[in-house]
Design a protein around this motif. Structure first.
Motif, PDB file in Angstrom:
ATOM      1  N   GLU A  60       0.839  -1.200   0.000  1.00 11.85           N
ATOM      2  CA  GLU A  60       0.000   0.000   0.000  1.00 11.85           C
ATOM      3  C   GLU A  60       0.871   1.245   0.000  1.00 11.85           C
ATOM      4  O   GLU A  60       0.635   2.193  -0.757  1.00 11.85           O
ATOM      5  N   VAL A  64       0.971   3.944  -3.210  1.00  7.56           N
ATOM      6  CA  VAL A  64       0.493   5.316  -3.090  1.00  7.56           C
ATOM      7  C   VAL A  64       1.639   6.319  -3.192  1.00  7.56           C
ATOM      8  O   VAL A  64       1.465   7.424  -3.698  1.00  7.56           O
ATOM      9  N   ILE A  72      -5.518  12.235  -3.970  1.00 10.25           N
ATOM     10  CA  ILE A  72      -5.129  10.997  -3.294  1.00 10.25           C
ATOM     11  C   ILE A  72      -4.348  11.369  -2.028  1.00 10.25           C
ATOM     12  O   ILE A  72      -3.486  12.244  -2.071  1.00 10.25           O
ATOM     13  N   VAL A 123      -8.933   8.402  -8.705  1.00 11.95           N
ATOM     14  CA  VAL A 123      -8.916   7.029  -9.206  1.00 11.95           C
ATOM     15  C   VAL A 123      -8.287   6.976 -10.594  1.00 11.95           C
ATOM     16  O   VAL A 123      -7.588   6.012 -10.938  1.00 11.95           O
ATOM     17  N   ALA A 126      -4.635   6.501 -10.469  1.00 11.18           N
ATOM     18  CA  ALA A 126      -4.302   5.109 -10.171  1.00 11.18           C
ATOM     19  C   ALA A 126      -4.445   4.243 -11.426  1.00 11.18           C
ATOM     20  O   ALA A 126      -3.566   3.432 -11.735  1.00 11.18           O
ATOM     21  N   LEU A 131      -3.132   0.592 -11.952  1.00 14.19           N
ATOM     22  CA  LEU A 131      -3.676   0.044 -10.711  1.00 14.19           C
ATOM     23  C   LEU A 131      -5.196   0.075 -10.688  1.00 14.19           C
ATOM     24  O   LEU A 131      -5.819   0.973 -11.254  1.00 14.19           O
ATOM     25  N   HIS A 133      -8.217   0.043  -7.750  1.00  7.59           N
ATOM     26  CA  HIS A 133      -8.349   0.232  -6.302  1.00  7.59           C
ATOM     27  C   HIS A 133      -8.992  -0.976  -5.637  1.00  7.59           C
ATOM     28  O   HIS A 133      -8.521  -1.468  -4.618  1.00  7.59           O
ATOM     29  N   ASN A 140     -13.638   5.246   2.289  1.00  2.00           N
ATOM     30  CA  ASN A 140     -12.294   5.411   1.738  1.00  2.00           C
ATOM     31  C   ASN A 140     -12.146   6.699   0.940  1.00  2.00           C
ATOM     32  O   ASN A 140     -11.228   6.827   0.121  1.00  2.00           O
ATOM     33  N   PHE A 154      -5.439   2.185  -0.328  1.00  2.00           N
ATOM     34  CA  PHE A 154      -5.097   1.376  -1.492  1.00  2.00           C
ATOM     35  C   PHE A 154      -4.533   0.020  -1.062  1.00  2.00           C
ATOM     36  O   PHE A 154      -3.800  -0.618  -1.805  1.00  2.00           O
ATOM     37  N   ALA A 157      -5.348  -2.680  -3.542  1.00  2.00           N
ATOM     38  CA  ALA A 157      -5.197  -2.350  -4.960  1.00  2.00           C
ATOM     39  C   ALA A 157      -4.315  -3.388  -5.632  1.00  2.00           C
ATOM     40  O   ALA A 157      -3.444  -3.996  -5.018  1.00  2.00           O
ATOM     41  N   ASP A 193     -13.811  -0.710 -10.758  1.00  2.95           N
ATOM     42  CA  ASP A 193     -13.861   0.506  -9.939  1.00  2.95           C
ATOM     43  C   ASP A 193     -15.009   1.410 -10.377  1.00  2.95           C
ATOM     44  O   ASP A 193     -15.629   2.087  -9.542  1.00  2.95           O
TER      45      ASP A 193
END
Length: 280
Positions: A60, A64, A72, A123, A126, A131, A133, A140, A154, A157, A193
């Motif tokens: 995680e 991130v 984020i 998102v 990501a 990625l 999530h 979240n 995350f 993820a 997602d």
């Protein structure tokens, strides 16, 4: 031992518990070296020897740390001190979206879509980093007192390019927001997602979940088998275009949804910028 006043790595002084889940606690702390408040996510001691959870916890932080977006929650550091594994993160002084929904209830389309666009902006970063999530839900999403929207957690993820996007026998995610293909343990795309964001938009607009219930298995099965309630029946004043967007995002077939969060941002932006008209 974690309690107010505990100092980790001779730097981070724990102030108060902000929240906790099954595997971790989140504390407000003071970074005495930098002179700022931070949030510290601490893995529960009983999981410190679980190599799978420990690696997921570290992942995680790594994930991130490479995502650069004002939408984020930023990660500053990942550390271990006297057997305690923890992640140091940006502290958001505000509330999560779950609390906001509880306080405001059903929101006007402009308000709901504005929130959705900000969430999707985070998102999208990501998705563009490869990625998914996999656990998007109101809890979240954090909202600062200044109205800034930040996506967090995350921890589950997954890398789209990795070897397999599912783990045999395991289904990660929260049942009230889970995409049908995710509930069935199938390989995922960013469209999973989008489904979760569709459920979130449904809840923002109506103040209700499309598939409520206390039994996570029954709720997951409903996501797989049952059509969502007609949102215009629940909210007759809702513009038809917004209702169609919710329906499209919550399509059982992933290919019928917007394929990425960036595509969703573009759709929602058109709604919001068309002279404030969200009826198209």
């Amino acid at each position: 031992m974690t309690e107010p006043g505990t100092i980790l790595k001779e730097r981070y002084r724990l102030e108060r518990l902000l929240g906790e889940g099954g595997t971790a606690q989140v504390w407000l702390a003071t970074d005495e070296r930098m002179g700022r408040q931070v949030a510290i996510k601490i893995l529960r001691p009983q999981y410190a020897k679980d190599e799978g959870l420990l690696e997921r916890f570290r992942r995680e932080a790594r994930i991130v740390a490479h995502l650069d977006s004002p939408y984020i929650v930023q990660v500053y550091d990942v550390e271990m001190s006297e057997g305690i594994s923890f992640i140091v993160m940006e502290y958001i002084d505000g509330q999560d979206l779950k609390e906001l929904i509880r306080f405001e209830g059903a929101m006007p389309p402009q308000r709901a879509l504005s929130l959705l666009r900000d969430i999707a902006m985070g998102v999208a970063v990501a998705h563009e980093a490869g990625l998914i999530h996999r656990d998007l839900k109101p809890g979240n999403v954090l909202i600062s007192k200044q109205g800034e929207v930040k996506v967090t957690d995350f921890g589950i993820a997954r890398d789209m390019a990795g070897a397999g996007l599912t783990e045999p026998g395991k289904v990660w995610g929260t049942s009230h927001y889970i995409a049908p293909e995710q509930a069935m343990g199938r390989p995922l795309t960013p469209a999973a997602d989008i489904y979760s964001l569709g459920v979130l938009l449904f809840e923002l607009l109506t103040g209700k979940l499309p598939f409520p219930g206390d039994d996570p298995v029954a709720v997951a099965i409903a996501h797989i088998q049952e059509p969502p309630p007609d949102i215009q029946t629940l909210k007759p004043s809702l513009p038809a275009g917004v209702a169609r967007l919710v329906s499209r995002m919550m399509s059982k077939a992933p290919e019928q949804r917007p394929q990425t969060a960036r595509a969703l941002v573009e759709i929602v932006t058109r709604f919001l910028e068309d002279s404030g008209d969200v009826t198209t």
